[in-house]
Design an enzyme around this catalytic site. Structure first.
Site, PDB file in Angstrom:
ATOM      1  N   GLU A  86     -13.572  -5.260  10.422  1.00  0.00           N
ATOM      2  CA  GLU A  86     -12.190  -5.040  10.867  1.00  0.00           C
ATOM      3  C   GLU A  86     -12.034  -3.606  11.325  1.00  0.00           C
ATOM      4  O   GLU A  86     -12.892  -2.752  11.081  1.00  0.00           O
ATOM      5  CB  GLU A  86     -11.218  -5.314   9.716  1.00  0.00           C
ATOM      6  CG  GLU A  86     -11.494  -4.459   8.499  1.00  0.00           C
ATOM      7  CD  GLU A  86     -10.244  -3.921   7.844  1.00  0.00           C
ATOM      8  OE1 GLU A  86      -9.135  -4.237   8.291  1.00  0.00           O
ATOM      9  OE2 GLU A  86     -10.387  -3.142   6.894  1.00  0.00           O
TER      10      GLU A  86
ATOM     11  N   ASP B 228     -14.713  -0.872   9.978  1.00  0.00           N
ATOM     12  CA  ASP B 228     -15.445  -1.220   8.763  1.00  0.00           C
ATOM     13  C   ASP B 228     -16.532  -2.228   9.140  1.00  0.00           C
ATOM     14  O   ASP B 228     -16.229  -3.248   9.774  1.00  0.00           O
ATOM     15  CB  ASP B 228     -14.502  -1.848   7.732  1.00  0.00           C
ATOM     16  CG  ASP B 228     -13.411  -0.878   7.289  1.00  0.00           C
ATOM     17  OD1 ASP B 228     -13.581   0.335   7.503  1.00  0.00           O
ATOM     18  OD2 ASP B 228     -12.397  -1.343   6.731  1.00  0.00           O
TER      19      ASP B 228
ATOM     20  N   GLU C  94       0.814  -1.214   0.000  1.00  0.00           N
ATOM     21  CA  GLU C  94       0.000   0.000   0.000  1.00  0.00           C
ATOM     22  C   GLU C  94       0.851   1.269   0.000  1.00  0.00           C
ATOM     23  O   GLU C  94       0.418   2.325   0.453  1.00  0.00           O
ATOM     24  CB  GLU C  94      -0.945  -0.016   1.201  1.00  0.00           C
ATOM     25  CG  GLU C  94      -2.015  -1.072   1.056  1.00  0.00           C
ATOM     26  CD  GLU C  94      -2.838  -1.241   2.312  1.00  0.00           C
ATOM     27  OE1 GLU C  94      -3.805  -0.511   2.466  1.00  0.00           O
ATOM     28  OE2 GLU C  94      -2.486  -2.101   3.142  1.00  0.00           O
TER      29      GLU C  94
ATOM     30  N   TYR D 248      -9.575   3.582  -4.896  1.00  0.00           N
ATOM     31  CA  TYR D 248      -8.626   4.665  -5.201  1.00  0.00           C
ATOM     32  C   TYR D 248      -8.788   5.287  -6.580  1.00  0.00           C
ATOM     33  O   TYR D 248      -7.926   6.034  -7.021  1.00  0.00           O
ATOM     34  CB  TYR D 248      -7.194   4.169  -4.968  1.00  0.00           C
ATOM     35  CG  TYR D 248      -7.033   3.654  -3.554  1.00  0.00           C
ATOM     36  CD1 TYR D 248      -7.208   4.500  -2.466  1.00  0.00           C
ATOM     37  CD2 TYR D 248      -6.771   2.310  -3.293  1.00  0.00           C
ATOM     38  CE1 TYR D 248      -7.126   4.034  -1.172  1.00  0.00           C
ATOM     39  CE2 TYR D 248      -6.680   1.828  -1.996  1.00  0.00           C
ATOM     40  CZ  TYR D 248      -6.852   2.696  -0.947  1.00  0.00           C
ATOM     41  OH  TYR D 248      -6.773   2.238   0.336  1.00  0.00           O
TER      42      TYR D 248
ATOM     43  N   ASN E  61      -8.978  -0.409  11.524  1.00  0.00           N
ATOM     44  CA  ASN E  61      -7.679   0.021  10.977  1.00  0.00           C
ATOM     45  C   ASN E  61      -7.027   1.036  11.907  1.00  0.00           C
ATOM     46  O   ASN E  61      -7.687   1.994  12.319  1.00  0.00           O
ATOM     47  CB  ASN E  61      -7.897   0.680   9.609  1.00  0.00           C
ATOM     48  CG  ASN E  61      -8.559  -0.290   8.637  1.00  0.00           C
ATOM     49  OD1 ASN E  61      -7.904  -1.044   7.960  1.00  0.00           O
ATOM     50  ND2 ASN E  61      -9.902  -0.289   8.620  1.00  0.00           N
TER      51      ASN E  61
ATOM     52  N   GLY F  27      -6.767   5.247   5.781  1.00  0.00           N
ATOM     53  CA  GLY F  27      -6.398   6.095   4.651  1.00  0.00           C
ATOM     54  C   GLY F  27      -6.929   7.510   4.789  1.00  0.00           C
ATOM     55  O   GLY F  27      -8.001   7.748   5.349  1.00  0.00           O
TER      56      GLY F  27
ATOM     57  N   SER G  36      -6.427  -2.522   2.116  1.00  0.00           N
ATOM     58  CA  SER G  36      -6.857  -2.016   0.803  1.00  0.00           C
ATOM     59  C   SER G  36      -7.523  -3.100  -0.044  1.00  0.00           C
ATOM     60  O   SER G  36      -7.507  -3.026  -1.271  1.00  0.00           O
ATOM     61  CB  SER G  36      -5.692  -1.396   0.027  1.00  0.00           C
ATOM     62  OG  SER G  36      -5.420  -0.113   0.542  1.00  0.00           O
TER      63      SER G  36
ATOM     64  N   ARG H 140     -10.383   3.384  12.451  1.00  0.00           N
ATOM     65  CA  ARG H 140     -11.562   3.357  11.572  1.00  0.00           C
ATOM     66  C   ARG H 140     -12.123   1.940  11.553  1.00  0.00           C
ATOM     67  O   ARG H 140     -11.381   0.993  11.277  1.00  0.00           O
ATOM     68  CB  ARG H 140     -11.201   3.754  10.141  1.00  0.00           C
ATOM     69  CG  ARG H 140     -12.446   3.948   9.248  1.00  0.00           C
ATOM     70  CD  ARG H 140     -12.117   3.919   7.773  1.00  0.00           C
ATOM     71  NE  ARG H 140     -11.874   2.567   7.304  1.00  0.00           N
ATOM     72  CZ  ARG H 140     -10.932   2.223   6.416  1.00  0.00           C
ATOM     73  NH1 ARG H 140     -10.138   3.129   5.896  1.00  0.00           N
ATOM     74  NH2 ARG H 140     -10.788   0.969   6.060  1.00  0.00           N
TER      75      ARG H 140
HETATM   76  N1  LIG Z   1     -17.586 -11.108   5.275  1.00  0.00           N
HETATM   77  C1  LIG Z   1     -17.729 -10.219   4.292  1.00  0.00           C
HETATM   78  N2  LIG Z   1     -18.903 -10.149   3.602  1.00  0.00           N
HETATM   79  C2  LIG Z   1     -19.076  -9.285   2.581  1.00  0.00           C
HETATM   80  N3  LIG Z   1     -18.124  -8.421   2.160  1.00  0.00           N
HETATM   81  C3  LIG Z   1     -16.937  -8.432   2.798  1.00  0.00           C
HETATM   82  C4  LIG Z   1     -16.684  -9.324   3.898  1.00  0.00           C
HETATM   83  N4  LIG Z   1     -15.429  -9.111   4.323  1.00  0.00           N
HETATM   84  C5  LIG Z   1     -14.925  -8.150   3.523  1.00  0.00           C
HETATM   85  N5  LIG Z   1     -15.812  -7.724   2.616  1.00  0.00           N
HETATM   86  C6  LIG Z   1     -15.591  -6.706   1.547  1.00  0.00           C
HETATM   87  O1  LIG Z   1     -14.212  -6.719   1.220  1.00  0.00           O
HETATM   88  C7  LIG Z   1     -13.601  -5.462   1.514  1.00  0.00           C
HETATM   89  C8  LIG Z   1     -12.214  -5.674   2.091  1.00  0.00           C
HETATM   90  O2  LIG Z   1     -12.303  -6.351   3.320  1.00  0.00           O
HETATM   91  P1  LIG Z   1     -11.579  -5.824   4.645  1.00  0.00           P
HETATM   92  O3  LIG Z   1     -12.044  -4.456   4.972  1.00  0.00           O
HETATM   93  O4  LIG Z   1     -11.761  -6.864   5.686  1.00  0.00           O
HETATM   94  O5  LIG Z   1     -10.084  -5.833   4.130  1.00  0.00           O
HETATM   95  P2  LIG Z   1      -8.860  -4.837   4.090  1.00  0.00           P
HETATM   96  O6  LIG Z   1      -8.019  -5.321   2.967  1.00  0.00           O
HETATM   97  O7  LIG Z   1      -8.242  -4.814   5.422  1.00  0.00           O
HETATM   98  O8  LIG Z   1      -9.359  -3.397   3.737  1.00  0.00           O
HETATM   99  P3  LIG Z   1      -8.948  -1.952   4.312  1.00  0.00           P
HETATM  100  O9  LIG Z   1      -8.439  -1.159   3.177  1.00  0.00           O
HETATM  101  O10 LIG Z   1     -10.276  -1.440   4.754  1.00  0.00           O
HETATM  102  O11 LIG Z   1      -7.958  -2.097   5.388  1.00  0.00           O
HETATM  103  C9  LIG Z   1     -14.558  -4.770   2.462  1.00  0.00           C
HETATM  104  O12 LIG Z   1     -14.437  -3.380   2.337  1.00  0.00           O
HETATM  105  C10 LIG Z   1     -15.903  -5.300   2.004  1.00  0.00           C
HETATM  106  O13 LIG Z   1     -16.357  -4.584   0.868  1.00  0.00           O
HETATM  107 MG   LIG Z   2     -11.530  -2.695   5.474  1.00  0.00          MG
END
Ligand SMILES: Nc1ncnc2c1ncn2[C@@H]1O[C@H](COP(=O)(O)OP(=O)(O)OP(=O)(O)O)[C@@H](O)[C@H]1O
Ligand SMILES: [Mg+2]
Length: 332
Positions: free
Chosen positions: A280, A267, A20, A226, A282, A286, A156, A265
């Site tokens: 999750e 999610d 990232e 992005y 963070n 971002g 991301s 943050r």
């Molecule tokens: N269990 C789930 N059911 C449906 N969609 C999901 C699920 N888990 C993740 N997602 C989708 O996938 C995306 C990425 O998942 P997550 O936020 O866990 O990962 P990340 O790579 O850590 O992202 P971030 O950039 O927010 O740190 C989420 O924003 C959501 O759109």
């Molecule tokens: Mg996320």
């Protein structure tokens, strides 16, 4: 980048070697500009072999780590700042480590009463040792389809896939394992995705307005995150007062249960029945032009620069309090 740091200046760390890196550079630039707008002297710097000597030679007033992904959010850079005894904005190394590890964070927030999608967490070796086909069949049986595959530690949405058919699972696993040795498979939750920051500038953690995320293509993947215009955001998210209060409570509960500080943050996804599912949290969210935290800050009627400046102020006074406490203990 790489310039000497004048005394009393804030050092914004951005870049790093994670996947990232580009996102981090954009977040760092935005935060630096906003902070400068409040009259604070700011230096931006990348993470490289020159960082430690530079930090020793010119100690900044405070560091703002805008490093996303591994090394930025897994606590590593914060360990270094602790070693050098330099104040920084954000969670401790230990709290960052727990939050960055999605399966660990899910366990902690579940104990705190939050709901998180049912999941299975497996390292690469298990598939090799037990036979990938049998393990995958058991996974589909347990979690149903569609299911979500993601690296246990990443950001991301890199390495994340939605799996609609059993045939898609092997490819999704390979994709997730490209970003780390452990994969997290989750029951897929369909509904409205929201993200919301928790800010604590010394007076206790408080949630800012939730941002509803509506990617044009349906998936909030790296491109949808992005590429300007490819995702529609609504802030405050169009939620009932009860749901708004519940997501705010959930974000603060996750922040507190994981022992986070200053800024995080969360999610979340709200399903069709109005149930809130934690995905999750963070520790270095971002701050790019297409990120949700700046949108939420703006919707709260706050100025981005003022918010970051107040977090810097809180981090500096926390550090001074700690020094004073150590002095008192030494003289007691
Ligand atoms: N269990 C789930 N059911 C449906 N969609 C999901 C699920 N888990 C993740 N997602 C989708 O996938 C995306 C990425 O998942 P997550 O936020 O866990 O990962 P990340 O790579 O850590 O992202 P971030 O950039 O927010 O740190 C989420 O924003 C959501 O759109
Ligand atoms: Mg996320």
């Amino acid at each position: 980048m790489g310039a000497p740091v004048p005394p009393d200046s804030v050092l914004v760390l951005a870049g790093g070697l994670s996947h990232e890196r580009d996102v981090s550079l954009r977040s760092g630039r935005r935060v630096s500009e906003a902070l400068r707008g409040t009259g604070v002297e700011v230096v931006e710097r990348d993470v490289d072999a020159g960082l430690l000597p530079a930090l020793r030679a010119d100690r900044p007033l405070c560091v703002v780590p805008m490093l996303h992904g591994e090394t930025g959010e897994d606590g590593a850079i914060r360990e270094i700042l602790e070693l050098l005894d330099i104040p920084y904005v954000g969670a401790t190394p230990a709290a960052s480590r727990a939050a960055f590890d999605k399966p660990v964070a899910k366990t902690v927030v579940t104990r705190a009463g939050l709901r998180t999608p049912e999941s299975v967490c497996l390292p690469h070796e298990t598939f090799r040792e037990l036979g990938a086909a049998d393990v995958m069949a058991a996974l589909v049986e347990r979690l149903g389809l569609p299911l979500m595959v993601k690296p246990a530690r990443s950001g991301s949405a890199l390495g994340c896939s939605v799996v609609h058919t059993a045939e898609q699972l092997p490819g999704a696993m390979v994709h997730a394992f490209a970003y780390g040795a452990v994969a997290l498979l989750e029951r897929f939750v369909s509904g409205t995705e929201v993200a919301l920051p928790v800010i604590d500038d010394g007076s206790g953690p408080r949630a800012l307005p939730a941002v509803a995320i509506k990617p044009d293509g349906g998936l909030y993947d790296y491109t949808a995150r992005y590429t300007a215009g490819s995702t529609e955001f609504e802030v405050p998210a169009p939620l009932s007062p009860e749901l708004s209060a519940e997501v705010a409570r959930g974000a603060v509960a996750a922040h507190e249960a994981l022992g986070l500080r200053d800024l995080s943050r969360s999610d979340l996804i709200i399903d069709a029945d109005g149930a809130v599912w934690f995905l999750e949290v963070n520790v270095a969210p971002g701050f790019t032009e297409t990120s949700t935290v700046p949108l939420s800050i703006h919707a709260a009627g706050l100025d981005l620069g003022d918010v970051v400046a107040s977090l810097v102020g809180a981090a500096v006074s926390r550090h001074q309090d700690r020094d004073r406490h150590r002095d008192e203990e030494r003289h007691a």
